[in-house]
Scaffold this motif. Structure first.
Motif, PDB file in Angstrom:
ATOM      1  N   LEU A  80       0.823  -1.204   0.000  1.00 38.37           N
ATOM      2  CA  LEU A  80       0.000   0.000   0.000  1.00 38.37           C
ATOM      3  C   LEU A  80       0.860   1.259   0.000  1.00 38.37           C
ATOM      4  O   LEU A  80       0.634   2.187  -0.792  1.00 38.37           O
ATOM      5  N   PHE A  81       1.861   1.300   0.874  1.00 37.02           N
ATOM      6  CA  PHE A  81       2.642   2.517   1.043  1.00 37.02           C
ATOM      7  C   PHE A  81       3.786   2.651   0.030  1.00 37.02           C
ATOM      8  O   PHE A  81       4.457   3.683  -0.010  1.00 37.02           O
ATOM      9  N   THR A  82       4.025   1.619  -0.783  1.00 37.28           N
ATOM     10  CA  THR A  82       5.027   1.720  -1.846  1.00 37.28           C
ATOM     11  C   THR A  82       4.392   1.675  -3.229  1.00 37.28           C
ATOM     12  O   THR A  82       5.100   1.646  -4.234  1.00 37.28           O
ATOM     13  N   ASP A  83       3.050   1.634  -3.270  1.00 39.68           N
ATOM     14  CA  ASP A  83       2.318   1.579  -4.534  1.00 39.68           C
ATOM     15  C   ASP A  83       2.779   0.395  -5.379  1.00 39.68           C
ATOM     16  O   ASP A  83       2.988   0.509  -6.586  1.00 39.68           O
ATOM     17  N   SER A  84       2.946  -0.759  -4.738  1.00 40.98           N
ATOM     18  CA  SER A  84       3.409  -1.970  -5.421  1.00 40.98           C
ATOM     19  C   SER A  84       2.213  -2.841  -5.782  1.00 40.98           C
ATOM     20  O   SER A  84       1.354  -3.121  -4.947  1.00 40.98           O
ATOM     21  N   ILE A  85       2.160  -3.295  -7.008  1.00 38.16           N
ATOM     22  CA  ILE A  85       1.029  -4.068  -7.484  1.00 38.16           C
ATOM     23  C   ILE A  85       1.083  -5.511  -7.019  1.00 38.16           C
ATOM     24  O   ILE A  85       0.067  -6.160  -6.823  1.00 38.16           O
TER      25      ILE A  85
END
Length: 494
Positions: free
Chosen positions: A474-479
């Motif tokens: 969530l906090f690294t915008d990782s899919i």
């Protein structure tokens, strides 16, 4: 050949041969780089760039991997990468000396070097180090991936994370953020009176969650053992024993499918607090996310995969039945069991043997038609007893004091007011045992010792589990979860 050219197999093999030959010549001349045991590094790249005003003209010693270089006859520029970033170095033949400059020209992209020199700024304004000496610290025998495009093959990135970190420096930042998140969680819990403990990873029962375990064998005792799927039952035994606030943050293992949200080996934090309830767990959950948000420098509104998510508390709460009514248009509370079964069939929901009660039907409706619609943080409460074997029942109902937290259509956490009635717990375990007999591999085993522990008395207790990997996503915008686990599980190459 330019350093950035894409290499075919024939050229690659030739480059490796050349590098091995260079290493052989170094060893023969008494300059084996692998014999060097240390290097007195005085500054990082970040230290020099950020502290240029005080370091200008000073002699420093830096170390890192050669990423690029530009040869211009008797002078050259290069960039080296260390943990903090990249820094330019400038080399001249009349300052290094002819022999040393010839040795420099023989080095390759990827080699790890130590550089001593003075800090200066080029005419273009780039902070650099004017090299007075260069020492080869480790020879890179394999060429790095093509530098302009980085390493894009995801399968290769995950298998060879060491190359991924070199070729894609932004990947490193995700794991620095992961470290900050875990540190923030521990700091919050430590500051609020929780004690971190360790519980068994191997045990003779795999309880505490509905999941299929990994099975191994202990040779000396000649018995099957299981990798833990959750630490819950051990942690609650500690509450029985007199601890009042405990937590564990570590690896769990579940023998289940793999996708962008699941890895068989993952990280979870579980905590238990005596004399509190589900409202207390909601407060702690929001406080933990607030501490994490501040630790990573995120705002109250973040963007995940192009979608805005508001983290401003208090977060929305709704019961599972309310959510199904709102998002799926089904008011299950207005139905009897026969009507609920008919509606489930109409909706295309297949019910497993032994899992056709209203509680199971409600859960399946939520799972299939609601979960993915919960974008902003939402606490879904009042889970059916059938799917919550360790949560306290709400008096006079068939639902429990339980919530799951959802964001971006994904479960992020799970919490109970813990079931502390030993007779009720025994009955729930027996119901789970029947499901296991019917072929449910994820049903929980009967844990006789845990029931005994409850018979000694478990105070009113709140428990919470948070998925660390999904929080990092969530906090690294990782899919994908694989982007936030340094070494995700991979199928072996044939």
């Amino acid at each position: 050949m330019e350093d950035h050219e894409i290499l075919d197999t024939e050229n690659l093999n030739e480059l490796i041969r050349i590098r091995l030959e260079k290493l052989s010549n170094l060893i023969a001349s008494g300059k084996d780089p692998f014999a060097i045991t240390s290097y007195d590094k005085t500054h990082s790249s970040k230290d020099i760039i950020n502290g240029f005003e005080s370091l200008e003209g000073q002699t420093v010693q830096i170390a890192g991997r050669i990423l690029s270089r530009r040869m211009m006859g008797k002078a050259s520029f290069a960039h080296i990468m260390d943990f903090e970033g990249q820094l330019q170095i400038y080399l001249k033949i009349d300052e290094l000396g002819e022999d040393a400059y010839e040795e420099w020209k023989k080095l390759d992209i990827g080699d790890i070097i130590g550089v001593s020199g003075k800090v200066f700024k080029t005419h273009k304004g780039e902070v650099s180090v004017n090299a007075k000496s260069v020492l080869l610290l480790a020879k890179s025998l394999l060429p790095l991936p093509e530098k302009w495009h980085g390493l894009k093959d995801n399968d290769l990135r995950y298998r060879q994370r060491y190359v991924d970190l070199i070729a894609n420096p932004e990947v490193k930042q995700a794991f620095i953020t992961r470290y900050k998140i875990i540190k923030a969680i521990r700091s919050y819990l430590d500051d609020n009176g929780f004690i971190e403990v360790e519980t068994p990873i191997l045990s003779t029962l795999a309880g505490g969650a509905s999941a299929r375990p990994f099975i191994t064998h202990h040779n000396t005792l000649d018995l099957s053992m299981y990798m833990r799927i959750a630490p819950e039952l051990y942690l609650k035994r500690l509450i029985v024993g007199g601890f009042e606030r405990v937590y564990e943050l570590g690896r769990m293992f579940r023998n289940e499918g793999m996708d962008i949200k699941h890895n068989p080996e993952f990280t979870m934090m579980e905590l238990y607090q005596a004399y509190t309830d589900l409202d207390g767990m909601i407060d702690i959950t929001q406080n933990i996310f607030e501490a994490v948000r501040k630790a990573v420098g995120a705002g109250e509104s973040i963007t995940y995969q192009g979608t805005q998510i508001s983290l401003k508390a208090p977060w929305k709460r709704m019961s599972m039945a309310e959510a199904v009514k709102q998002y799926a248009g089904v008011d299950i509370n207005a139905m009897d069991e026969k009507q609920a079964k008919a509606k489930a069939k109409e909706m295309g929901i297949a019910l497993d043997k032994g899992k056709d009660s209203k509680g199971f039907i409600l859960y399946e409706m939520f799972d299939n038609f609601v979960e993915d619609k919960l974008i902003d943080p939402t606490f879904i409460t009042d889970y059916p007893v059938e799917v919550s074997p360790l949560a306290k029942r709400k008096q006079g109902t068939e639902v429990t004091h339980r919530f799951e937290l959802f964001m971006y259509g994904r479960e992020m956490g799970n919490a109970f007011a813990e079931l502390n009635d030993p007779a009720d717990q025994k009955s729930r375990f027996l119901a789970q045992a029947k499901l296991k007999e019917l072929g449910d591999d994820e049903a929980q085993p009967y844990d006789e010792d845990y029931v005994t522990a409850l018979e000694y008395g478990l105070p009113p207790t709140g428990g919470l589990g948070l998925g660390i990997d999904r929080m990092v996503m969530l906090f690294t915008d990782s899919i994908s979860i694989r982007d936030v686990i340094l070494y995700p599980t991979m199928k072996p190459k044939k």
